[in-house]
Design a protein around this motif. Structure first.
Motif, PDB file in Angstrom:
ATOM      1  N   UNK A 230      43.941  44.562  53.544  1.00 36.33           N
ATOM      2  CA  UNK A 230      43.031  43.431  53.374  1.00 36.33           C
ATOM      3  C   UNK A 230      43.825  42.138  53.320  1.00 36.33           C
ATOM      4  N   UNK A 231      43.219  41.063  53.791  1.00 34.40           N
ATOM      5  CA  UNK A 231      43.898  39.755  53.762  1.00 34.40           C
ATOM      6  C   UNK A 231      43.989  39.228  52.340  1.00 34.40           C
ATOM      7  N   UNK A 232      44.999  38.373  52.096  1.00 36.72           N
ATOM      8  CA  UNK A 232      45.208  37.857  50.753  1.00 36.72           C
ATOM      9  C   UNK A 232      44.182  36.816  50.332  1.00 36.72           C
ATOM     10  N   UNK A 233      43.501  36.198  51.313  1.00 38.71           N
ATOM     11  CA  UNK A 233      42.639  35.074  50.968  1.00 38.71           C
ATOM     12  C   UNK A 233      41.154  35.437  50.867  1.00 38.71           C
ATOM     13  N   UNK A 234      40.833  36.723  50.726  1.00 41.17           N
ATOM     14  CA  UNK A 234      39.407  37.078  50.703  1.00 41.17           C
ATOM     15  C   UNK A 234      38.697  36.593  49.438  1.00 41.17           C
TER      16      UNK A 234
END
Lengths: 289, 488
Positions: A230-234
């Motif tokens: 998963x992306x860090x900025x979710x």
């Protein structure tokens, strides 16, 4: 006549520009590497999209892609926020996106392995290592960016023979995905191939393998494979604690039909460090810098 | 016979192809190639039009991308054509058309991702370059007389619109609508890299061995192309062009930061990006040239030269099929069907099908290129041969073919063939994506390894190679005094 056409085309250009302005904001989008037959992937991941959508209370959408690189690019470009990657594609993708992390992996992915398979005409039998007799045969990998279809097989070929695959085999191809590798070796288009054991077992169980034409000749040692990254900025985009909620939703997935479609018996937590062995091998082979 | 320059050139190219054959990798590697081919044809005759849910959408998207891309391309191309006397514009146009639609798509995919703009620009950019060249040639041929009759003080724009354009308007329109058919093919193959056109589904059904589904898609595609004269009418065109952008699908939103990152980081050679100095950059470039660029160029040239000669052979063998000087209506009708299928199937799709069936080598690529290009040229010279009036007592059969017709169409045959030389090379590079070791193979590998700097250098090399061949082809056509109209 002419000026009218200019007017019309100018108008249409304007409309074209308006129509491509995106009109959808906060849909949580995910993708997966195309490692198997697309029909199966679409069926499997639409189920996952429905499941996540219920659990997370946001609109969730799955988009199918045509290559591993396309999955990585979509993740990197923030067009998807979550992805089901292989070991290698996960390492590559996370290296490109700051603070991204491996969330969960399949129970089986902790100790994944590969099968080398051969067409019956080779006369090869199952043994404890890759036999010297594969030399001079034709060989197919899966996709160029695949862990179990490319990275691990190439690593073992180089380790066992001390040479590049192109030197060991007379012809080396990239089938595209695991199902395709199976079909090509079964049909004899290639004499030897390497694929992910899960695909082999699922196809075998479903009665889709002609075991008279193709057989396993070697099972590789274990390595870590597939994972959800998963992306860090979710959290900034979907609210505080969103990442954790996605993780919990994945770990709590117990619908036997959905799990069966992967096929995995369940999901367990994963971390970026779990994939260090993969990174090592990829560096050795020069696939990542 | 050798006193004719056209004959000498022919033998030279045949000799090159024979040498190239010696270096090529031609083989059928699958054990049961004919069984699979049989299964494929069975699939085509038992098409299944209802298996894929997205079939109708795929057709719609294919048309929408083609219309939007070609419309945008023709507008930009027209503007470029007005400035074509400037060397820089000519170079720019040559450069953008030297890069294949699929490569453009692969580039845009890296920063626009699955946004419709990726597909639209992938078609519009190379087409702008082609339109610029052809439009400027057409405009140059406009009759200068009307301009001299206008009163002094007429503005340049009025002069252009009232004295120059009306004279060539029909030719511009004809060429543009012809290009639309090409756009349809380009649009279809964009699906192979993930855009939502027919190619997307064709790839899926082929790779899964669902030949009836693939057959249905192919048949729909042929029908779509063959019926263009009926559903693309000049009056309806503005409606299509205005409507098309609305049917491109929604895709995924563009994140503009990615665009900046692509140009300022991704494509900057890694030694420069990491400040490792010029020496490292030299080593990086040297390694790239030695391990990928040179083998890629070699294979691309070898394959192109073989495919060129086979294209010529096939065209010469195929044109009598539709010529009124041979056979009856039944033979001609089946000849027409064969040539329509051969020329409307993009090389990429043909090569993809044959690779699946015969296994990887240069053979599927050669056959695909020869079938498609030979189909186009065969159709054109077949039609041309119908205008030839033979004497009532002219020889029949083989003698009629070899002494009456071939010599009369040979110049225009060579003209078409040399015109297509550059196109064949552009396609050869692209077929690498399917696994033949041409430049496209290394470009695709670099993209798969997320090394866009390497991919970019290789794409530039491919473009230079195409520009070089284009120049050589124009030189030969000028030397042999060959004239032709543009094909795609």
């Amino acid at each position: 006549m002419f000026s009218r056409l200019i007017r019309h085309t100018a108008l249409s250009l304007l409309l074209a520009l308006i129509s491509i302005v995106p009109a959808y904001a906060e849909t949580f989008v995910f993708t997966a590497i195309p490692d198997e037959d697309e029909t199966k992937l679409v069926e499997r991941f639409r189920g996952i999209a429905d499941y996540l959508s219920k659990q997370l209370d946001v609109e969730v959408r799955y988009i199918p892609v045509k290559s591993y690189a396309a999955a990585i690019s979509a993740f990197r470009n923030n067009q998807v926020q979550l992805a089901w990657f292989g070991g290698l594609s996960g390492v590559q993708a996370r290296a490109l996106v700051e603070d991204s992390e491996a969330l969960a992996q399949g129970v089986e992915d902790q100790e994944f392995f590969n099968y080398f398979i051969a067409h019956k005409s080779t006369g090869l039998e199952r043994s404890d290592t890759l036999p010297e007799e594969v030399r001079g045969k034709t060989f197919t990998f899966g996709s160029k960016g695949s862990t179990s279809g490319r990275l691990i097989p190439e690593y073992h070929i180089r380790k066992i023979f001390g040479e590049a695959p192109e030197e060991v085999f007379t012809r080396v191809g990239f089938s595209g995905n695991h199902t395709r590798t199976l079909r090509l070796v079964e049909a004899g288009t290639y004499e030897v191939g390497a694929l992910n054991y899960k695909v082999w077992e699922k196809e075998l169980e479903d009665g889709n393998i002609d075991t008279d034409s193709v057989k396993i000749i070697w099972k590789t040692p274990a390595y870590p494979n597939y994972q959800w990254s998963i992306r860090g900025d979710v959290n900034e985009r979907f609210g505080d604690g969103f990442k954790e909620r996605v993780k919990q939703a994945l770990l709590a997935l117990d619908d036997p039909k959905l799990l069966e479609s992967f096929p995995r018996s369940g999901f367990v937590p994963a971390s970026n460090d779990d994939y260090e062995p993969i990174e090592e091998v990829a560096k050795q082979l020069g696939i990542i810098d | 016979m050798f006193s004719y320059p056209t004959v000498r050139t022919t033998f030279l190219f045949v000799a090159i192809a024979i040498i190239a054959l010696a270096f090529s990798d031609i083989a059928i590697t699958s054990i049961n190639p004919w069984r699979d081919l049989g299964r494929f044809f069975l699939g085509v005759v038992t098409p299944d039009f209802f298996s894929t849910e997205g079939l109708a959408t795929a057709i719609l998207r294919t048309v929408a991308f083609a219309f939007t891309g070609v419309a945008l391309g023709s507008m930009c191309g027209f503007l470029l054509a007005l400035m074509y006397r400037w060397r820089i514009v000519r170079l720019f146009s040559a450069f953008i058309r030297a890069i294949h639609e699929l490569f453009w798509a692969l580039i845009f995919l890296q920063f626009f991702g699955f946004h419709p703009l990726t597909g639209v620009l992938a078609i519009a950019i190379p087409y702008s370059g082609i339109f610029a060249k052809v439009y400027s040639e057409i405009l140059d041929e406009a009759d200068p007389e009307p301009r001299t009759l206008l009163p002094t003080g007429t503005s340049a724009i009025s002069m252009f619109l009232y004295a120059r354009v009306p004279d060539v308007w029909d030719r511009i329109r004809t060429y543009t609508s012809y290009r639309l058919e090409c756009g349809m093919r380009s649009s279809a193959i964009l699906g192979f890299v993930g855009l939502p056109t027919i190619g997307f589904y064709l790839e899926s059904s082929f790779s899964q061995g669902q030949y009836s589904e693939a057959g249905a898609l192919l048949i729909l595609f042929y029908v779509l192309i063959a019926t263009i004269p009926w559903w693309v009418k000049p009056k309806l065109l503005p409606i299509y062009v205005v409507g098309a952008p609305f049917f491109l699908g929604e895709g995924l939103p563009i994140v503009w930061g990615n665009v900046a990152r692509f140009f300022t980081e991704d494509i900057v050679p890694s030694p420069i990006r990491n400040n490792e100095g010029l020496g490292e950059f030299g080593a990086w470039l040297g390694d790239l040239m030695l391990t990928e660029a040179i083998p890629g160029i070699w294979n691309t040239v070898v394959l192109t030269q073989i495919a060129l000669v086979f294209t010529g052979l096939l065209a010469l063998l195929a044109f009598p099929l539709i010529s009124t000087h041979f056979g009856g209506p039944v033979r001609r009708t089946s000849g027409h069907i064969f040539l329509v299928i051969a020329r409307s199937t993009p090389e990429y799709i043909l090569a993809y099908i044959l690779l699946q069936l015969w296994g990887p080598s240069m053979l599927p690529a050669v056959v695909a290129l020869a079938l498609h290009n030979g189909g186009i040229i065969g159709h054109l010279i077949g039609r041309q041969s119908n205008n030839i009036k033979l004497r009532a007592d002219a020889a029949r059969g083989l003698n009629r073919y070899s002494y009456e017709l071939v010599p009369r169409v040979y110049s225009s045959f060579l003209a078409f063939l040399f015109y297509r030389w550059e196109i064949i090379m552009r396609e050869t590079a692209i077929l690498g994506i399917l696994g033949v070791a041409t430049l496209g193979f290394y470009i695709d590998s670099a993209i798969q390894n997320i090394q866009f700097d390497r991919a970019m250098v290789l794409i530039l090399i491919t473009a230079m190679l195409n520009i070089g061949i284009d120049g050589l082809s124009r030189f030969i056509r000028r030397r042999l005094a060959l004239q032709t109209m543009p094909t795609c």
